[in-house]
Design a protein around this motif. Structure first.
Motif, PDB file in Angstrom:
ATOM      1  N   LEU A 159       0.809  -1.189  -0.092  1.00  0.00           N
ATOM      2  CA  LEU A 159       0.238  -0.011  -0.001  1.00  0.00           C
ATOM      3  C   LEU A 159       0.855   1.243  -0.093  1.00  0.00           C
ATOM      4  CD1 LEU A 159      -2.593  -1.110   2.725  1.00  0.00           C
ATOM      5  CD2 LEU A 159      -2.807  -1.395   0.390  1.00  0.00           C
ATOM      6  N   THR A 200       0.037  12.454  -0.404  1.00  0.00           N
ATOM      7  CA  THR A 200      -0.683  13.301  -0.296  1.00  0.00           C
ATOM      8  C   THR A 200       0.075  14.681  -0.443  1.00  0.00           C
ATOM      9  OG1 THR A 200      -1.836  12.254   1.425  1.00  0.00           O
ATOM     10  CG2 THR A 200      -2.238  14.589   1.269  1.00  0.00           C
ATOM     11  N   HIS A 255       3.458  14.274   1.346  1.00  0.00           N
ATOM     12  CA  HIS A 255       3.573  13.279   2.618  1.00  0.00           C
ATOM     13  C   HIS A 255       3.406  11.856   1.969  1.00  0.00           C
ATOM     14  CE1 HIS A 255       3.160  11.356   6.218  1.00  0.00           C
ATOM     15  NE2 HIS A 255       2.147  10.680   6.110  1.00  0.00           N
ATOM     16  N   ARG A 256       4.298  10.987   2.172  1.00  0.00           N
ATOM     17  CA  ARG A 256       4.259   9.809   1.520  1.00  0.00           C
ATOM     18  C   ARG A 256       4.165   8.651   2.554  1.00  0.00           C
ATOM     19  NH1 ARG A 256       9.292   8.361  -1.244  1.00  0.00           N
ATOM     20  NH2 ARG A 256      10.285   9.927  -0.254  1.00  0.00           N
ATOM     21  N   ASP A 257       3.492   7.622   2.263  1.00  0.00           N
ATOM     22  CA  ASP A 257       3.536   6.318   3.390  1.00  0.00           C
ATOM     23  C   ASP A 257       3.730   5.090   2.473  1.00  0.00           C
ATOM     24  OD1 ASP A 257       3.456   6.743   5.994  1.00  0.00           O
ATOM     25  OD2 ASP A 257       1.403   7.160   5.787  1.00  0.00           O
ATOM     26  N   VAL A 258       4.425   4.190   2.634  1.00  0.00           N
ATOM     27  CA  VAL A 258       4.494   2.749   2.154  1.00  0.00           C
ATOM     28  C   VAL A 258       4.232   1.753   3.290  1.00  0.00           C
ATOM     29  CG1 VAL A 258       5.796   1.528   0.735  1.00  0.00           C
ATOM     30  CG2 VAL A 258       6.370   3.783   0.523  1.00  0.00           C
ATOM     31  N   SER A 259       3.534   0.694   2.815  1.00  0.00           N
ATOM     32  CA  SER A 259       3.630  -0.475   4.103  1.00  0.00           C
ATOM     33  C   SER A 259       3.470  -1.502   3.371  1.00  0.00           C
ATOM     34  CB  SER A 259       2.533  -0.057   4.819  1.00  0.00           C
ATOM     35  OG  SER A 259       1.226  -0.054   4.114  1.00  0.00           O
ATOM     36  N   ARG A 260       3.773  -2.712   3.934  1.00  0.00           N
ATOM     37  CA  ARG A 260       3.805  -4.050   3.102  1.00  0.00           C
ATOM     38  C   ARG A 260       3.036  -4.916   4.457  1.00  0.00           C
ATOM     39  NH1 ARG A 260       5.637  -6.191  -1.307  1.00  0.00           N
ATOM     40  NH2 ARG A 260       7.355  -7.386  -0.616  1.00  0.00           N
ATOM     41  N   HIS A 261       2.400  -5.805   3.686  1.00  0.00           N
ATOM     42  CA  HIS A 261       1.552  -6.691   4.718  1.00  0.00           C
ATOM     43  C   HIS A 261       1.567  -8.101   4.149  1.00  0.00           C
ATOM     44  CE1 HIS A 261       0.114  -2.822   6.188  1.00  0.00           C
ATOM     45  NE2 HIS A 261      -0.279  -2.464   4.957  1.00  0.00           N
ATOM     46  N   ASP A 267      -4.561  13.763  -3.298  1.00  0.00           N
ATOM     47  CA  ASP A 267      -4.503  12.730  -2.195  1.00  0.00           C
ATOM     48  C   ASP A 267      -4.610  11.238  -3.241  1.00  0.00           C
ATOM     49  OD1 ASP A 267      -4.645  11.235   0.060  1.00  0.00           O
ATOM     50  OD2 ASP A 267      -6.810  11.913   0.796  1.00  0.00           O
ATOM     51  N   LEU A 268      -3.453  10.612  -3.181  1.00  0.00           N
ATOM     52  CA  LEU A 268      -3.488   9.420  -3.950  1.00  0.00           C
ATOM     53  C   LEU A 268      -3.126   8.113  -3.211  1.00  0.00           C
ATOM     54  CD1 LEU A 268      -1.006  11.232  -6.427  1.00  0.00           C
ATOM     55  CD2 LEU A 268      -3.561  10.509  -6.925  1.00  0.00           C
ATOM     56  N   ALA A 269      -3.796   7.122  -3.278  1.00  0.00           N
ATOM     57  CA  ALA A 269      -3.367   5.728  -2.833  1.00  0.00           C
ATOM     58  C   ALA A 269      -3.202   4.643  -3.790  1.00  0.00           C
ATOM     59  CB  ALA A 269      -4.594   5.205  -1.917  1.00  0.00           C
ATOM     60  N   TYR A 270      -2.414   3.789  -3.443  1.00  0.00           N
ATOM     61  CA  TYR A 270      -1.915   2.742  -4.609  1.00  0.00           C
ATOM     62  C   TYR A 270      -2.169   1.486  -3.630  1.00  0.00           C
ATOM     63  CZ  TYR A 270       0.808  -0.931  -6.897  1.00  0.00           C
ATOM     64  OH  TYR A 270       1.265  -1.881  -7.508  1.00  0.00           O
ATOM     65  N   ALA A 271      -2.753   0.286  -4.258  1.00  0.00           N
ATOM     66  CA  ALA A 271      -2.537  -0.956  -3.591  1.00  0.00           C
ATOM     67  C   ALA A 271      -2.252  -2.137  -4.703  1.00  0.00           C
ATOM     68  CB  ALA A 271      -3.734  -1.050  -2.745  1.00  0.00           C
TER      69      ALA A 271
END
Lengths: 477, 482
Positions: B40, B44, B52-58, B161-165
């Motif tokens: 994910l 923003t 502002h960026r966020d990266v996460s792995r699950h 405001d963007l999101a990738y998954a």
């Protein structure tokens, strides 16, 4: 609990060995038992299914040199799973400012005052409850609905024991246990009235399950023979469930300092600084985020970063007096407003469905900001009935649909009532068919003229404890 | 809390759980094992304030066990502990549920409960050219940056405001009837919100892109085009007036109508709601429920859509189902249980959010079939009406037969012409009335990704939907602010 903390410490150690300069681990184990009853022909209601849904996983945030912070989660708590999570956090790291502020170890706060006994967050009956007991609860709800003359479309009861452990590299160690039970009844009356009623509580006793089926059946019966709703600007009495629906996608998230910092809240200025002191609601309204409310369905001893819960006045006599913070937002705003974490870090899923490909549990989310219990009060110890409050003709609305698409930054709403009645002389005169209410939640906050009836604790992604709201001039289409 | 020591390999875990269930007296058991990786990202950016960026792995790995007990009860439990002890606990918990739900009045054969046996043997790889796990997260981040740059190139844009998954991995299914199915799938999505602002006025436009497939579905031109389109929408709708309220003629664009079709038709045709008497479509098979020309299908095999899957979560091959044909109700969506209870054939619509949830009746990719109207023909005899565009979500109560959805934005229609932009109102209505009020169906069928929440506990899943433009002669629009 020991094992949860052990897992958290193990993940911290794996991260340290992999080169993390700082880390925070959150582990949750919150299986939910759910039983569902449905009609099975010839007026019989039968238990359709009994399921146990796990919520079991670990979240890891780590600082990987300089300002790089990475976040990962895993449902696999084996040694291999933890190692993969640590590596995933490292490869997912991006610059962050400030990089991973942590809740400090605080000896005084290690055991929050009163612990479970005074806050009433744990009911031993729920801890020991098995599926058989939960089925029994459900049968009582069904029986009450039938006895009150309703036909059950569905009755669902749930029980959750939520265990959490948090450990960070600043030496913080926390663990907690909470229980939650709920019952929901969807009931039809003989002449086609329909109604739902849902209750949640920390304890079996507090659930008052006998009322759930009966209340739904009574509301369904009272909805028979619905007429067209009156149109135009009307006084509306919003029951607590309807208030929650409207606030869940507006005021609740907008009070979060994360949204103010991102420019996604009406409570921030163009400089990103919160507009504290500004009138944002009717002068009679005071709203307090109270994480320490005894037995509150949104109460917590400590938040998702381990910061102890507390009561924070957010709106006092209609003026915004505080935002809600976690560690990151308080650190970012400290220079501007001397902010500290209010203990509102939350890993509940965002109110917005973004990509529809998301982890199922709270372990899958970085700590954001969310209310615990938003307690709404007005001057006076008790709240009168609508008639005593001087409400003459109004629309009484128990619940609305379509509120989840409200944009918290703007607050415009256009929702459909499910069960609603016209009040005359303050008393229900007749039920009405579907009506649409439209307006702006932030404008609606300013138009609250009275609170009425008994406060109720209603739960969504956070909880609202409020009497019904009497609001003037709501557009009814 | 389990110890998670010595996990079994996937095949051994399936076998162990099934054997255990049979040994405990289950009439039937199935086991779903999931091993997925999620990535994910979010970005923003507010003009003048940096990004502002966020990266996460699950890692999402676990097993769900469903059993039918000797007295016909159904139980379900799940675990992420793949050791023998962990699996045994899950089977015992599922069996406890099945015993509770059973009773002497219940059917006590698998055939009576689930219908004829399903013995699917198969392995499927969903189509993709560029597997998301073969691409570094930084390249995915670059895609979002490209979109942000494109949106911010318009001076009115204030925020993006963007999101990738992406989610990819293996799902295994095995049952005591001998079914054994493996699906190797990948799904990618980008969601974008662009806000334009002028003084105190602002407007946000939002849309998603992606589906089952690889990163070829999120090509640079496609993502750039999405950002650019949303930025233009947001700028154009700045200063838009409040919409009117009341009953009026409405034209719905592809996305608005697919939202309506999903909420109003899809949910009310779900076999579980029908079986419980909680849908206005119950008892209407073969009856006229919509206007002539209204044909609705759900097709989880439609390539590229976000709701695509080759086998459902009961091992039944996914199937195209005609729900409404020329206004006549033809079928419902079914799991094996709802099909068996209503004398129908299972049609591959049992879906679970993940290993931790029981499969329930869900849509795959639903759509209204195209007609022969052009957009201009729909407009030309409307004196006063409203054009609803895009989608922001909806909700339905199938028992009451009431739905509501909110588009992204709207325009007034005056004397057969598109008029000024107005902010998005909601549309609410009675399902059975509004299906009769469709008097024009367009030629331009298009599909978009979406999400759907249902169940208790709530299961949010990706669900595709599609539609051409349509015209509703009478729609209730919730309009002006109070």
């Amino acid at each position: 609990m020991e094992d949860l903390l052990h897992r958290a410490e193990q993940a911290l150690e794996y991260a340290r060995r992999a080169g993390a300069e700082a880390a925070e681990v959150f582990v949750v184990d919150a299986p939910t038992d759910t039983v569902a009853f449905e009609p099975e022909g010839r007026g019989k209601v039968a238990l359709r299914t009994a399921v146990t849904v796990p919520q079991h996983g670990l979240a890891l945030a780590a600082r990987w040199g300089g300002r790089l912070v990475g976040f990962s989660s895993t449902t696999d708590l084996s040694a291999e799973g933890l190692a993969i999570a640590v590596e995933a956090s490292r490869t997912a790291s991006v610059p962050e400012e400030p990089p991973l502020p942590l809740t400090p170890r605080d000896h005084e706060a290690d055991e929050p005052p009163g612990a479970d006994r005074t806050l009433g967050l744990v009911d031993p009956r729920v801890v020991e409850m098995d599926l058989h007991d939960l089925v029994g609860l459900g049968r009582e709800v069904v029986a009450e609905a039938l006895e009150a003359g309703g036909s059950v479309l569905s009755v669902i009861t749930t029980a959750t024991c939520r265990r959490v452990a948090i450990a960070n590299s600043a030496g913080l160690r926390r663990s907690s246990l909470e229980t939650l039970v709920s019952a929901a009844a969807y009931v039809a009356s003989p002449k086609g009235g329909l109604a739902t009623h849902t209750r949640s509580s920390r304890s079996v006793e507090g659930l008052r399950r006998q009322e759930v089926g009966r209340r739904a059946a009574e509301m369904a019966a009272a909805s028979e023979g619905a007429r067209e709703a009156p149109r135009g600007p009307l006084t509306v009495v919003l029951q607590p469930e309807a208030v929650l629906s409207l606030l869940a996608s507006s005021l609740g998230p907008a009070l979060g300092a994360d949204r103010v910092l991102a420019g996604l809240s009406p409570f921030g200025g163009t400089d990103g600084k919160p507009c504290l002191g500004r009138p944002v609601a009717a002068g009679i309204l005071t709203v307090t985020d109270d994480a320490l409310l005894p037995g509150g369905t949104g109460s917590h001893l400590f938040d998702a970063e381990g910061t102890p819960g507390r009561a924070t006045a957010v709106i006092e006599a209609g003026r915004l007096v505080s935002l809600l913070h976690n560690n990151l937002t308080s650190a970012r705003l400290r220079a501007l407003t001397a902010a500290v974490s209010t203990g509102n870090a939350s890993r509940e899923r965002s109110e917005r469905m973004r990509t529809f490909v998301e982890p199922a549990g709270e372990y899958g989310y970085r700590a954001g900001v969310a209310p615990s219990n938003l307690v709404v009060t007005a001057p006076g110890a008790t709240y009168p009935t609508p008639a005593a409050a001087g409400v003459d003709r109004a629309l009484l609305v128990t619940e609305v649909m379509g509120a989840f698409v409200i944009d918290p930054a703007v607050g415009d709403f256009s929702v459909t009532t499910t069960n609603a009645w016209v009040l005359e002389d303050g008393h229900p005169a007749y039920p009405v068919r579907r009506a649409m209410l439209s307006g702006n939640v932030y404008e609606l906050l300013r138009r609250v003229v009275a609170l009425t009836g008994e406060p109720a604790d209603v739960r969504g992604s956070f909880s609202v404890v409020t009497p019904a709201w009497v609001v003037d001039g709501v557009s009814v289409v | 809390m389990s110890t998670h020591r010595d996990p079994l390999n996937p095949e051994a875990a399936l076998d162990f759980a099934l054997e255990r269930a049979v040994a405990m007296g289950a009439l039937y058991a199935d086991v779903r094992l999931q091993d997925r990786l999620l990535t994910l990202l979010s970005l923003t950016q507010r003009r003048g304030r940096g990004e502002h960026r966020d990266v996460s792995r699950h890692v999402e790995r676990g097993v769900g066990v469903r059993v039918l007990g000797p007295e016909g009860g159904e139980g379900f439990a799940a675990t992420s502990d793949l050791s023998r002890a962990g699996l045994a606990r899950a089977v015992s918990a599922a069996m406890a549920g099945a015993l509770e739900a059973g009773g002497p009045d219940r059917p006590s054969t698998v055939e009576a409960l689930l219908g004829p046996p399903v013995r699917t043997l198969g392995k499927a790889v969903t189509p993709r050219r560029v597997h998301p796990e073969d691409v570094d997260p930084s390249a995915k981040q670059d895609l979002l940056r490209l979109a942000a740059r494109e949106a911010l190139s318009l001076p009115e844009t204030a925020a993006v405001d963007l999101a990738y998954a992406d989610a990819s991995g293996r799902d295994l299914f095995a049952s005591t009837e001998g079914a054994r199915v493996e699906t190797d799938s990948a799904r990618v999505l980008v969601s974008a919100e662009v806000t334009a602002a002028r003084g105190a006025d602002s407007f946000t436009s939002a849309e998603s892109l992606g589906g089952v497939g690889g990163l070829e579905l999120l090509s640079e031109p496609a993502v750039k085009d999405l950002a650019s389109r949303l930025a233009r929408n947001a700028a154009e709708w700045l200063g838009a007036a409040e919409p009117p309220g009341g009953e009026m003629t409405a034209v719905l664009d592809n996305q608005s109508c697919e939202n309506f079709v999903h909420e109003a038709v899809g949910h009310s045709c779900e076999g579980d709601a029908v079986l419980a008497g909680s849908s206005v479509m119950a008892g209407r098979l073969g009856g006229k429920v919509g206007a002539d020309g209204v044909t609705v299908v759900d097709d989880p095999t439609r390539p590229g859509t976000v709701g695509m899957y080759p086998f459902d979560d009961e091992g039944v091959p996914a199937e195209r189902v005609t729900l409404i044909e020329d206004g006549v109700l033809r079928s419902y969506l079914h799991t094996r249980r709802t099909a068996a209870a209503s004398g129908a054939t299972p049609n591959g619509h049992a879906r679970a959010r993940d290993f931790g949830h029981l499969p329930i009746v869900r849509m795959g990719t639903i759509n209204l079939e195209p007609g022969d109207w052009t957009f201009e023909e729909m407009l030309e005899d409307i004196d006063e009406g409203i054009y609803l565009m895009g989608k922001r979500g909806g909700q339905v109560d199938p028992a009451r037969g009431v739905f509501q959805f909110r588009p992204d934005r709207a325009r007034l229609i005056r004397h057969g012409e598109l008029g000024t932009p107005v902010r998005a109102p909601s549309l609410s209505g009675s399902i059975l009335e509004i299906l009769q009020d469709i008097d024009a169906v367009g030629r331009d069928l298009r599909f978009h990704p979406g999400g759907c929440g249902k169940g208790f506990p709530a299961q949010v899943i990706p669900a595709g939907s599609g539609s051409p433009h349509v015209r509703l002669r009478k729609a209730t629009i919730g309009g002006a602010q109070g």
